[in-house]
Structures are given as C-alpha cells and as structure tokens.
Design an enzyme around this catalytic site. Structure first.
Site, mmCIF file in Angstrom:
data_model
loop_
_atom_site.group_PDB
_atom_site.id
_atom_site.type_symbol
_atom_site.label_atom_id
_atom_site.label_comp_id
_atom_site.label_asym_id
_atom_site.label_seq_id
_atom_site.Cartn_x
_atom_site.Cartn_y
_atom_site.Cartn_z
ATOM 1 N N TYR A 1 27.057 25.828 31.542
ATOM 2 C CA TYR A 1 27.820 26.352 30.380
ATOM 3 C C TYR A 1 28.032 25.209 29.342
ATOM 4 O O TYR A 1 27.577 25.328 28.127
ATOM 5 C CB TYR A 1 29.193 26.733 30.687
ATOM 6 C CG TYR A 1 30.130 27.076 29.521
ATOM 7 C CD1 TYR A 1 29.841 28.180 28.852
ATOM 8 C CD2 TYR A 1 31.189 26.367 29.174
ATOM 9 C CE1 TYR A 1 30.383 28.527 27.697
ATOM 10 C CE2 TYR A 1 31.893 26.615 27.836
ATOM 11 C CZ TYR A 1 31.549 27.511 27.303
ATOM 12 O OH TYR A 1 32.486 27.996 26.199
ATOM 13 N N GLU B 1 37.926 34.467 25.265
ATOM 14 C CA GLU B 1 38.783 33.464 25.118
ATOM 15 C C GLU B 1 40.183 33.834 24.995
ATOM 16 O O GLU B 1 40.968 33.364 25.598
ATOM 17 C CB GLU B 1 38.339 33.093 23.584
ATOM 18 C CG GLU B 1 37.093 32.091 23.546
ATOM 19 C CD GLU B 1 37.117 30.930 24.402
ATOM 20 O OE1 GLU B 1 38.109 30.276 24.588
ATOM 21 O OE2 GLU B 1 36.131 30.146 24.645
ATOM 22 N N TRP C 1 39.699 27.567 31.105
ATOM 23 C CA TRP C 1 38.182 28.433 30.885
ATOM 24 C C TRP C 1 37.488 28.537 32.092
ATOM 25 O O TRP C 1 36.870 29.458 32.274
ATOM 26 C CB TRP C 1 37.385 27.677 29.831
ATOM 27 C CG TRP C 1 36.013 28.223 29.564
ATOM 28 C CD1 TRP C 1 34.935 27.523 29.893
ATOM 29 C CD2 TRP C 1 35.822 29.546 28.828
ATOM 30 N NE1 TRP C 1 33.947 28.637 29.524
ATOM 31 C CE2 TRP C 1 34.478 29.387 29.025
ATOM 32 C CE3 TRP C 1 36.533 30.398 28.473
ATOM 33 C CZ2 TRP C 1 33.956 30.634 28.420
ATOM 34 C CZ3 TRP C 1 35.969 31.789 28.127
ATOM 35 C CH2 TRP C 1 34.648 31.614 28.095
#
Length: 186
Positions: free
Chosen positions: A17, A39, A47
C-alpha cells in the site's frame, strides 16, 4: 530502502500500500469514491484495520459502484451490518449509501467526481517536504474547506482529519517524508 516510519514493514499488505498507492494521484471516479468511503470507515480506528478488510468491503459494497449502492434495500443493509468481513458500524454502513447519492449528484453537476474533488488542490498534487512523520499534519486549511463543502453537498464521515487522510491516500497531497524512497526528491 527507506520508507515512511509509519509503515509496518513486516506486513506485506502495508508495504505494498505504501509503496504503490499512498500518495499516488488517483483520478478515476470509482476509486475516488471507494477511498472516500474507506477513509470514513476508518474514523476512530487505524488505517491498518480498514486496509486488511478492503477486499471484503469491495465485495460487500459491489466494488463501490454508486449506482448499485443507492438501490440497497433494508435487507441488504442488514446483511452488511451482520457482515463480519467489514466494520459493522451501522452509521458508517448507512453513510456509504448517503455518500453514493451525493457522489452521483456531484457527477451530474460537475461532469465527474474527480474534477470536483481535485479542484480543492487546483488540480495538481501538493508535494510536501516533511523530515519526520511527526511533522506531517492531520489536517490543514484545504482539508477544512473540503470537509465543509462535502458536508454541504450531503456527504457523511468527512471531517477535516478524514479529508486530509483521503487527500494523502489519493495523491492530492504527497506526504512521504524526505528520507522515503517514494518522496519525489529521491
């Protein structure tokens, strides 16, 4: 190879990522919508929690095709609330439907969600030059403005901190630290 200090280097998903997505400009409406929803799902969590569930989210929410999401029935929403593969917060799940409606309205009004969202940064990524992770802000004047406008336009789970994180995720702002191999100066 040096990376931003927040990367869990023992987690291949996190490394991938960071190395291939975070801070890379995204212009496709569907992925911009997906990232805004993810988000929002992150609110109050990390996250990393969301990233591990991202494929489950894609499957559960029809690959984030807004046209399908706006037609979700009460039964579909209940099945999402019961889905152990995603974060089972009712408000966050319902916000995806609300956001899909707002997203489609923005597409009609602006021609694309991309042109709407990228206008907040004058259609070009902001490249920052932070020395350490501690220097990176969690919000700024642009994310404040974006948050207020998104809320006015009917979106949910779009506070300023979420908006700033979103801007980082979709490359509207590049916050790779100076020592990171992904910083443009490297």
């Amino acid at each position: 190879m040096k990376r931003c200090m927040w990367v869990k280097t023992k987690e291949p998903l996190y490394v991938e990522y960071h190395d291939k997505e975070w801070g890379v400009p995204v212009y496709g409406d569907r992925i911009l919508f997906e990232m805004l929803c993810l988000e929002g799902a992150q609110a109050g969590l990390s996250w990393w929690t969301v990233l591990q569930k991202r494929e489950n989210y894609r499957n559960a929410f029809d690959q984030f095709e807004a046209e399908k999401i706006v037609q979700y029935t009460d039964e579909k929403l209940q099945s999402l609330i019961e889905n152990p593969g995603i974060i089972r917060n009712k408000m966050k799940i319902y916000s995806v439907v609300t956001n899909a409606k707002a997203f489609l309205k923005i597409q009609q009004e602006y021609g694309s969600f991309s042109s709407y969202i990228w206008s907040f940064v004058d259609n070009k990524p902001i490249i920052n030059n932070w020395e350490t992770v501690k220097d990176v802000p969690t919000s700024n004047a642009i994310s404040d403005k974006m948050s207020k406008q998104l809320k006015r336009d009917g979106f949910k789970f779009v506070g300023s901190t979420i908006c700033y994180s979103y801007m980082q995720a979709v490359g509207m702002v590049n916050d790779h630290t100076l020592e990171c191999f992904r910083h443009p100066s490297q």
